[in-house]
Structure formats: C-alpha cells, structure tokens
Design a protein around this motif. Sequence first.
Motif, PDB file in Angstrom:
ATOM      1  N   ARG A  52     -11.342  -0.232  -7.847  1.00 38.25           N
ATOM      2  CA  ARG A  52     -10.018  -0.163  -7.779  1.00 38.25           C
ATOM      3  C   ARG A  52      -9.524   1.114  -8.573  1.00 38.25           C
ATOM      4  NH1 ARG A  52     -10.963  -5.441  -8.285  1.00 38.25           N
ATOM      5  NH2 ARG A  52      -9.993  -6.996  -6.842  1.00 38.25           N
ATOM      6  N   ALA A  53     -10.741   1.701  -9.322  1.00 39.77           N
ATOM      7  CA  ALA A  53     -10.244   2.852 -10.080  1.00 39.77           C
ATOM      8  C   ALA A  53     -10.497   4.174  -9.003  1.00 39.77           C
ATOM      9  CB  ALA A  53     -11.179   3.232 -11.219  1.00 39.77           C
ATOM     10  N   GLN A  54     -10.605   4.092  -7.886  1.00 45.58           N
ATOM     11  CA  GLN A  54     -11.103   4.971  -7.002  1.00 45.58           C
ATOM     12  C   GLN A  54      -9.866   5.275  -5.895  1.00 45.58           C
ATOM     13  OE1 GLN A  54     -13.890   6.261  -7.971  1.00 45.58           O
ATOM     14  NE2 GLN A  54     -14.347   4.410  -9.316  1.00 45.58           N
ATOM     15  N   PHE A  55      -8.743   4.988  -6.173  1.00 44.73           N
ATOM     16  CA  PHE A  55      -7.807   5.268  -5.162  1.00 44.73           C
ATOM     17  C   PHE A  55      -7.548   6.810  -5.304  1.00 44.73           C
ATOM     18  CE2 PHE A  55      -6.677   0.592  -5.830  1.00 44.73           C
ATOM     19  CZ  PHE A  55      -6.413   0.210  -4.546  1.00 44.73           C
ATOM     20  N   GLY A  56      -7.442   7.509  -6.441  1.00 45.23           N
ATOM     21  CA  GLY A  56      -7.284   8.798  -6.652  1.00 45.23           C
ATOM     22  C   GLY A  56      -8.528   9.709  -6.539  1.00 45.23           C
ATOM     23  N   LEU A  87       0.030   6.746   8.091  1.00 44.00           N
ATOM     24  CA  LEU A  87       0.502   5.257   7.777  1.00 44.00           C
ATOM     25  C   LEU A  87       1.269   5.481   6.330  1.00 44.00           C
ATOM     26  CD1 LEU A  87       0.509   2.083   8.412  1.00 44.00           C
ATOM     27  CD2 LEU A  87      -1.604   2.214   6.872  1.00 44.00           C
ATOM     28  N   TYR A  88       0.689   6.005   5.824  1.00 41.06           N
ATOM     29  CA  TYR A  88       1.590   6.123   4.293  1.00 41.06           C
ATOM     30  C   TYR A  88       2.966   6.663   4.643  1.00 41.06           C
ATOM     31  CZ  TYR A  88       2.426   7.704  -0.713  1.00 41.06           C
ATOM     32  OH  TYR A  88       2.857   7.642  -2.000  1.00 41.06           O
ATOM     33  N   ARG A  89       3.012   7.741   5.526  1.00 37.09           N
ATOM     34  CA  ARG A  89       4.388   8.235   5.855  1.00 37.09           C
ATOM     35  C   ARG A  89       5.263   7.219   6.561  1.00 37.09           C
ATOM     36  NH1 ARG A  89       3.806  11.543  11.365  1.00 37.09           N
ATOM     37  NH2 ARG A  89       3.414   9.458  11.868  1.00 37.09           N
ATOM     38  N   ASP A  90       4.620   6.297   7.475  1.00 42.14           N
ATOM     39  CA  ASP A  90       5.341   5.431   8.074  1.00 42.14           C
ATOM     40  C   ASP A  90       5.989   4.209   6.801  1.00 42.14           C
ATOM     41  OD1 ASP A  90       4.821   6.681  10.471  1.00 42.14           O
ATOM     42  OD2 ASP A  90       3.353   5.101  11.016  1.00 42.14           O
ATOM     43  N   TRP A  91       5.194   4.004   6.026  1.00 42.40           N
ATOM     44  CA  TRP A  91       5.484   3.172   4.977  1.00 42.40           C
ATOM     45  C   TRP A  91       6.572   3.600   4.047  1.00 42.40           C
ATOM     46  CZ3 TRP A  91       0.414  -0.184   3.573  1.00 42.40           C
ATOM     47  CH2 TRP A  91       0.090  -0.853   4.709  1.00 42.40           C
ATOM     48  N   GLY A 131       1.818   2.024  -5.593  1.00 43.99           N
ATOM     49  CA  GLY A 131       1.409   0.983  -5.086  1.00 43.99           C
ATOM     50  C   GLY A 131       1.208   1.110  -3.503  1.00 43.99           C
ATOM     51  N   THR A 132       2.385   1.604  -3.023  1.00 42.39           N
ATOM     52  CA  THR A 132       2.563   1.607  -1.425  1.00 42.39           C
ATOM     53  C   THR A 132       1.219   2.526  -0.748  1.00 42.39           C
ATOM     54  OG1 THR A 132       4.872   1.716  -1.515  1.00 42.39           O
ATOM     55  CG2 THR A 132       3.957   2.472   0.261  1.00 42.39           C
ATOM     56  N   PHE A 133       0.746   3.605  -1.545  1.00 43.26           N
ATOM     57  CA  PHE A 133      -0.304   4.207  -1.112  1.00 43.26           C
ATOM     58  C   PHE A 133      -1.654   3.556  -1.218  1.00 43.26           C
ATOM     59  CE2 PHE A 133      -3.318   8.061  -1.752  1.00 43.26           C
ATOM     60  CZ  PHE A 133      -3.576   8.362  -0.207  1.00 43.26           C
ATOM     61  N   GLN A 134      -1.801   2.867  -2.366  1.00 44.12           N
ATOM     62  CA  GLN A 134      -3.002   2.029  -2.521  1.00 44.12           C
ATOM     63  C   GLN A 134      -2.869   0.837  -1.490  1.00 44.12           C
ATOM     64  OE1 GLN A 134      -2.736   0.281  -6.611  1.00 44.12           O
ATOM     65  NE2 GLN A 134      -2.709   2.299  -7.538  1.00 44.12           N
ATOM     66  N   GLY A 135      -1.953   0.233  -1.198  1.00 44.36           N
ATOM     67  CA  GLY A 135      -1.953  -0.536  -0.013  1.00 44.36           C
ATOM     68  C   GLY A 135      -2.195  -0.209   1.055  1.00 44.36           C
TER      69      GLY A 135
END
Length: 261
Positions: A52-56, A87-91, A131-135
């Motif tokens: 979970r520390a790897q999103f970035g 997908l991130y753009r859409d969300w 959190g949106t990008f993580q999701g």
Amino acid sequence: MKTFTRLAATVLCAAALVTPGTAQAADLNDPQLKDIAMQLVSSAENSSLDWRAQFGYIQDIDDGRGYTAGIIGFCSGTGDMLDLVRLYRDWKPGNALEKYLPALERVNGTPSHDGLDPNFQGDWQSAAQDGTFQGAQEHERDRVYFDPAVNRAKQDGVQALGQFAYYDAIVMHGDGWGDLDFSSIRQRALNTGARPPAQGGDEVQWLHAFLDARVWTMKQEPAHEDTSRVDTAQRRFLNEGKLNLERPLQWHVYGDAYEIG
C-alpha cells in the motif's frame, strides 16, 4: 516487469472446474489470501511487503518499458498506465495527470519519456495521495491482472499457490501478445505432458511444469534473468506443500529475506 502490447483483459469464467479426485481450489479473492498475494508481488517488484506504500512509486528501471509505477508496475510503454490514467480522468476530471494523456498515447509501445518529463514523476507522486487515484490503481490491477489470472487458475483447478503463480506471471509477462506471455507459458507447460488438476493431472506436477516454463520465459529477457521470485519463493512454497499459501511463509527475492507469519 511487463512486456509490450499489454494484456487484453478478457473476462474468464469464474467457476472452478473440479473433477472427481481434484481438490477444491481455494479462492485467492479471500481478503487475507489476496493481501498475501499483494505482499509477495511487492517483495519482488518493490523490495517491500508494504504494497500500500507503492501507489506513488515511479521510476524508469531501464527495461525498455518507459516509466514503471504504482502498486503493480503500470508502464508508460505497455498501455496499462495509459488505461489507468484514462480511468482516473473518467473518475475525476481535471486531475493532475489528465494533461499527460496525449504524451502517454504517443509513447505507448516505446521506452520514450517524450512529453512526460520533467514533471510527470512528481505529479504521479502527488496524485498518489488521492484516494480516487489509489482506487483506480486497485481497479485496474484487478481488471487486467488479478481477476483474469485467478479465474484461469480456478478453471485449471489449482489452489491458492497456483492462483498466485498465474497472477505473478501475468503481472510480469502480460497476456495476449506473443511467445513470451502468460498463455505461452501455460502452453509450454502443457507441451511437457503435464496437465492441470481440472484435466486429471497432479497439481504439484503441474505447478512444477508451469514454474519451469515461467523460468525459461524469464531467461529470454535480460531484465528478468534473476528468477529468484520463482526459485526461492513460489518453488519453495510448492516444495513445502503449501498449496494454499499456509503461513508462516518464508522466502527470498533478489537475495533479500521475507516472512509472513
């Protein structure tokens, strides 16, 4: 990590095909087992169990795939990073990464950073706090890699270790593109005469054949020549009889020791 021309995510039948005498496949979707799978992949991809520390996470690891980033190693040169940012753009329209979509479209299939430097890495790291990008990262991990791998493994009648072996192979090699992808690994194993449990074969023998085929495939690319994520992790679990990833799990990747108690 992955190879050019990424997996076309095909929805596979989710029902496990279990023949008489075949063990019911454990489901890697079980939250505890899935978390173990994420830790195992992270140990190989990020030298850490803290997935979970790897999103970035983002860097160019000089494997010909451009930037590698996020919890599963989305790559700017293989299409999965492009799909993620779309997908991130859409969300969340107007997010910090949306402006890079034209550049990601141009560099897809190449190792180029054209149009991404000098700010893309910093913007990725900033977006990773959202959190949106993580999701979105978790959604694409499951859609493109985890779900197809686990569903195929359940069709083959293998338990949690086998499901993980399939997943790890798709993470690294992708599918649907050529001679070094996941489907080719599976076919190479079949060509040895081994059969998965759903076809009447012995699960341990089948997984050894699959891992042998995986090691051969890894050695075809200089970036994947270190096969310890198979030899001293998955193969170790198989030799220990931990077909359902029973804890404790102890393994080595790239010379580093890890344990899940």
